[in-house]
Design a protein around this motif. Structure first.
Motif, short mmCIF file in Angstrom:
data_model
loop_
_atom_site.label_atom_id
_atom_site.label_comp_id
_atom_site.label_asym_id
_atom_site.label_seq_id
_atom_site.Cartn_x
_atom_site.Cartn_y
_atom_site.Cartn_z
N UNK A 1 -56.14 8.75 -15.54
CA UNK A 1 -55.94 10.07 -16.15
C UNK A 1 -54.45 10.34 -16.38
N UNK A 2 -53.61 9.99 -15.40
CA UNK A 2 -52.18 10.20 -15.55
C UNK A 2 -51.62 9.34 -16.68
N UNK A 3 -52.11 8.13 -16.84
CA UNK A 3 -51.61 7.24 -17.88
C UNK A 3 -51.82 7.85 -19.26
N UNK A 4 -52.98 8.44 -19.47
CA UNK A 4 -53.30 8.98 -20.79
C UNK A 4 -52.85 10.44 -20.96
N UNK A 5 -52.16 10.96 -19.99
CA UNK A 5 -51.66 12.33 -20.12
C UNK A 5 -50.59 12.39 -21.20
N UNK A 6 -50.74 13.30 -22.13
CA UNK A 6 -49.85 13.39 -23.28
C UNK A 6 -48.43 13.72 -22.84
N UNK A 7 -47.48 12.93 -23.36
CA UNK A 7 -46.07 13.18 -23.07
C UNK A 7 -45.59 12.64 -21.73
N UNK A 8 -46.45 11.88 -21.02
CA UNK A 8 -46.07 11.39 -19.70
C UNK A 8 -45.05 10.25 -19.75
N UNK A 9 -45.09 9.45 -20.82
CA UNK A 9 -44.20 8.31 -20.92
C UNK A 9 -44.63 7.12 -20.09
N UNK A 10 -45.85 7.13 -19.58
CA UNK A 10 -46.33 6.02 -18.77
C UNK A 10 -46.62 4.81 -19.64
N UNK A 11 -46.30 3.63 -19.11
CA UNK A 11 -46.58 2.39 -19.84
C UNK A 11 -47.47 1.45 -19.03
N UNK B 1 -41.39 10.48 2.62
CA UNK B 1 -41.57 11.54 1.63
C UNK B 1 -40.27 12.01 1.00
N UNK B 2 -39.10 11.58 1.53
CA UNK B 2 -37.84 12.01 0.94
C UNK B 2 -37.61 11.37 -0.43
N UNK B 3 -38.33 10.30 -0.74
CA UNK B 3 -38.36 9.81 -2.11
C UNK B 3 -39.43 10.61 -2.85
N UNK B 4 -39.00 11.49 -3.74
CA UNK B 4 -39.90 12.46 -4.36
C UNK B 4 -41.10 11.77 -4.98
N UNK B 5 -42.30 12.18 -4.56
CA UNK B 5 -43.54 11.56 -4.99
C UNK B 5 -43.79 11.78 -6.48
N UNK B 6 -44.49 10.85 -7.15
CA UNK B 6 -44.80 11.02 -8.57
C UNK B 6 -45.57 12.29 -8.88
N UNK B 7 -46.31 12.84 -7.92
CA UNK B 7 -47.08 14.05 -8.18
C UNK B 7 -46.18 15.22 -8.57
N UNK B 8 -44.88 15.12 -8.22
CA UNK B 8 -43.94 16.20 -8.56
C UNK B 8 -43.35 16.04 -9.95
N UNK B 9 -43.65 14.95 -10.65
CA UNK B 9 -43.18 14.78 -12.02
C UNK B 9 -43.99 15.69 -12.94
N UNK B 10 -43.40 16.72 -13.45
CA UNK B 10 -44.13 17.72 -14.22
C UNK B 10 -44.74 17.16 -15.51
N UNK B 11 -44.13 16.11 -16.04
CA UNK B 11 -44.65 15.54 -17.29
C UNK B 11 -45.77 14.54 -17.05
N UNK B 12 -46.10 14.27 -15.78
CA UNK B 12 -47.17 13.33 -15.48
C UNK B 12 -46.73 11.89 -15.34
N UNK B 13 -45.42 11.62 -15.41
CA UNK B 13 -44.93 10.26 -15.22
C UNK B 13 -45.37 9.77 -13.84
N UNK B 14 -46.01 8.59 -13.80
CA UNK B 14 -46.75 8.18 -12.62
C UNK B 14 -46.00 7.22 -11.71
N UNK B 15 -44.69 7.10 -11.87
CA UNK B 15 -43.89 6.25 -11.00
C UNK B 15 -42.79 7.07 -10.34
#
Length: 496
Positions: A179-189, A391-405
């Motif tokens: 789902x995150x991969x196909x999120x529009x504007x996420x930039x996931x590859x 957790x001090x490395x900010x988790x991908x869930x905090x990327x507002x655009x849906x970028x999954x890394x």
């Protein structure tokens, strides 16, 4: 189907052992709500809690768990639990948080299912989290064997103790990753589905009752198998990785392809995505009540990290424990420094990706750009968007655009945690972190990321009831400016 089988397995196992009076069954009921301003629930309230409280703002949940224990014989014990959470304004509305069966014999166990496991050495309440096997993400269902805590090795007169674990599991977030991969504007590859999970650790400790004691060891995790999808070349490429016995065996050690230099499939240089930490920890018992330990967890993702080619990277900390009976205004304290900026240098191999004149000047083998918590086939080392490590490395869930890394894995951070008792019923917990980040080597940030995150919590316990209230805030450009008030009520009851 998996949930139904898990529940049925536990109920049948418990029913078979219920006939005798040695069975104990209890339950826990919990409700929690977090309200406030900002784009997220404040960092300190949501992290290192196995992703029970959602990162979304203004969220709440109801939780119910049934726990059972049966003494099969003098040295044998069977335990199990079913733990269900129902949330509002969260990524997951209703789900099984825990579901497991555990068979113990003396100091050893065999366990199957999903369980909230705590870090072996790091304080689950006060620390920023373990580097590899943390308590930040939802538990991964697995089958594993190990020791119940530290086991004293026979014939060593108490001078040597071992803590070990070894298991295989499977990530359950394939749908989330797709789902995150196909999120529009996420930039996931890229994304991966059906990834298998392998974890293990082995720690040695000298007698902790002596004035000076030492703990040393390693923990290691690997993702393997599954199917990887990538559009890096402009078209969708699908790579299915094996999950046969040979693959399970190769996941144990980060071994690779001897024909790497002629092999264009670079991800096959090492089978799977490997990550771990090597720890050295020195303890001092000041007296029978007060203990101090200093430690470093050296993060590694390949041989360069294991050779400490990554400079000062790692989690450095000092921990204080007050073991005295009765009320103690300071029960424990942790001060930690996390650095992940080196990553064994910015370059990896003699790659044609590097422009001239850099490429022509590389005359030796270079194994840097470890890109912590990211991988070219499996993507992020997370589970449902939350980092499975520190957790001090900010988790991908905090990327507002849906970028999954992990967009920002080169960080320097300080963390402090303190707890204690004010009265016989009232205790407190205070945590604070400050971190700065520079992005990744491949995609550095145009503006340095920074955030100061703090929390103050009060906990009141009376009989089977527990009440807590907390306030937490974030200031900076990582999570934004968030203010969250939190209330939690829990009840522990007994059935048998």
């Amino acid at each position: 189907m998996r949930r139904h089988l898990c529940i049925s397995f536990i109920l049948c196992s418990l029913a078979m052992s219920y006939a005798e009076a040695q069975t104990q069954v209890d339950y826990d009921l919990t409700t929690e709500a977090a309200v406030g301003s900002g784009d997220f629930t404040a960092y300190q309230l949501a992290t290192n809690r196995h992703h029970v409280l959602a990162t979304r703002p203004n969220t709440a949940y109801l939780r119910g768990a049934v726990n059972a224990e049966h003494q099969l014989a003098e040295d044998w014990k069977l335990t199990g639990a079913v733990d269900v959470v129902a949330s509002v304004h969260a990524d997951h509305k209703a789900y099984l948080q825990q579901c497991f069966v555990n068979l113990s014999w003396r100091n050893f166990f065999l366990e199957a299912g999903a369980r909230e496991l705590q870090p072996v050495l790091r304080d689950p309440l006060l620390s920023s989290g373990a580097v590899a096997k943390g308590n930040n993400a939802k538990p991964v269902p697995q089958v594993h064997v190990g020791t119940n805590g530290f086991w004293t090795v026979p014939y060593t007169k108490g001078w040597l103790q071992i803590n070990a674990d070894f298991g295989y599991g499977k990530l359950m977030d394939s749908d989330y990753r797709e789902k995150q991969f196909y999120r529009e504007g996420s930039g996931n590859i890229r994304y991966a589905t059906g990834a298998m999970y392998h974890q293990k650790h082995l720690y040695f400790r000298t007698n902790p009752e002596k004035a000076i004691f030492i703990t040393a060891g390693i923990e290691h995790v690997a993702l393997f198998g599954g199917t990887g999808y990538s559009t890096e070349t402009g078209v969708m490429e699908v790579k299915k990785k094996p999950t046969n016995l040979k693959a399970f065996w190769k996941a144990i050690l980060p071994t690779g392809d001897k024909n790497y230099y002629e092999n264009e499939a670079l991800e096959d240089w090492v089978y799977g995505n490997h990550l771990g930490s090597m720890t050295i920890q020195l303890g001092w018992n000041i007296n029978k009540d007060h203990q101090v330990q200093a430690y470093v967890d050296d993060i590694f993702e390949d041989g360069s990290g294991m050779r400490k080619g990554n400079g000062w990277d790692g989690l450095w900390g000092i921990e204080y424990k007050n073991k005295a009976e009765g009320r103690q205004y300071v029960r424990g304290a942790v001060v930690e420094y996390l650095q992940t900026t080196n990553q064994s240098g910015p370059l990896h191999w003699d790659s044609g990706d590097y422009p001239e004149p850099i490429r022509s000047q590389i005359t030796e083998l270079v194994t840097g750009n470890d890109n912590y918590y990211n991988h070219m086939l499996y993507g992020a080392y997370d589970h449902y968007g939350m980092a499975q490590g520190n957790a001090l490395l900010a988790s991908p869930i905090y990327n507002k655009d849906g970028f999954a890394e992990f967009r920002d894995n080169r960080v320097k951070a300080w963390h402090v945690g303190v707890n204690g008792e004010i009265t016989d019923h009232l205790s407190y917990l205070v945590k604070g972190s400050y971190r700065e980040g520079w992005g990744t080597y491949a995609i550095p940030l145009s503006e340095k990321h920074h955030s100061f995150d703090a929390m103050l919590q009060g906990i009141y316990v009376t009989g089977p009831w527990q009440f807590s209230a907390a306030y937490a805030f974030d200031k900076g450009n990582i999570y934004g400016d968030c203010n969250t008030f939190n209330i939690k009520i829990g009840y522990h009851g007994k059935i048998l």
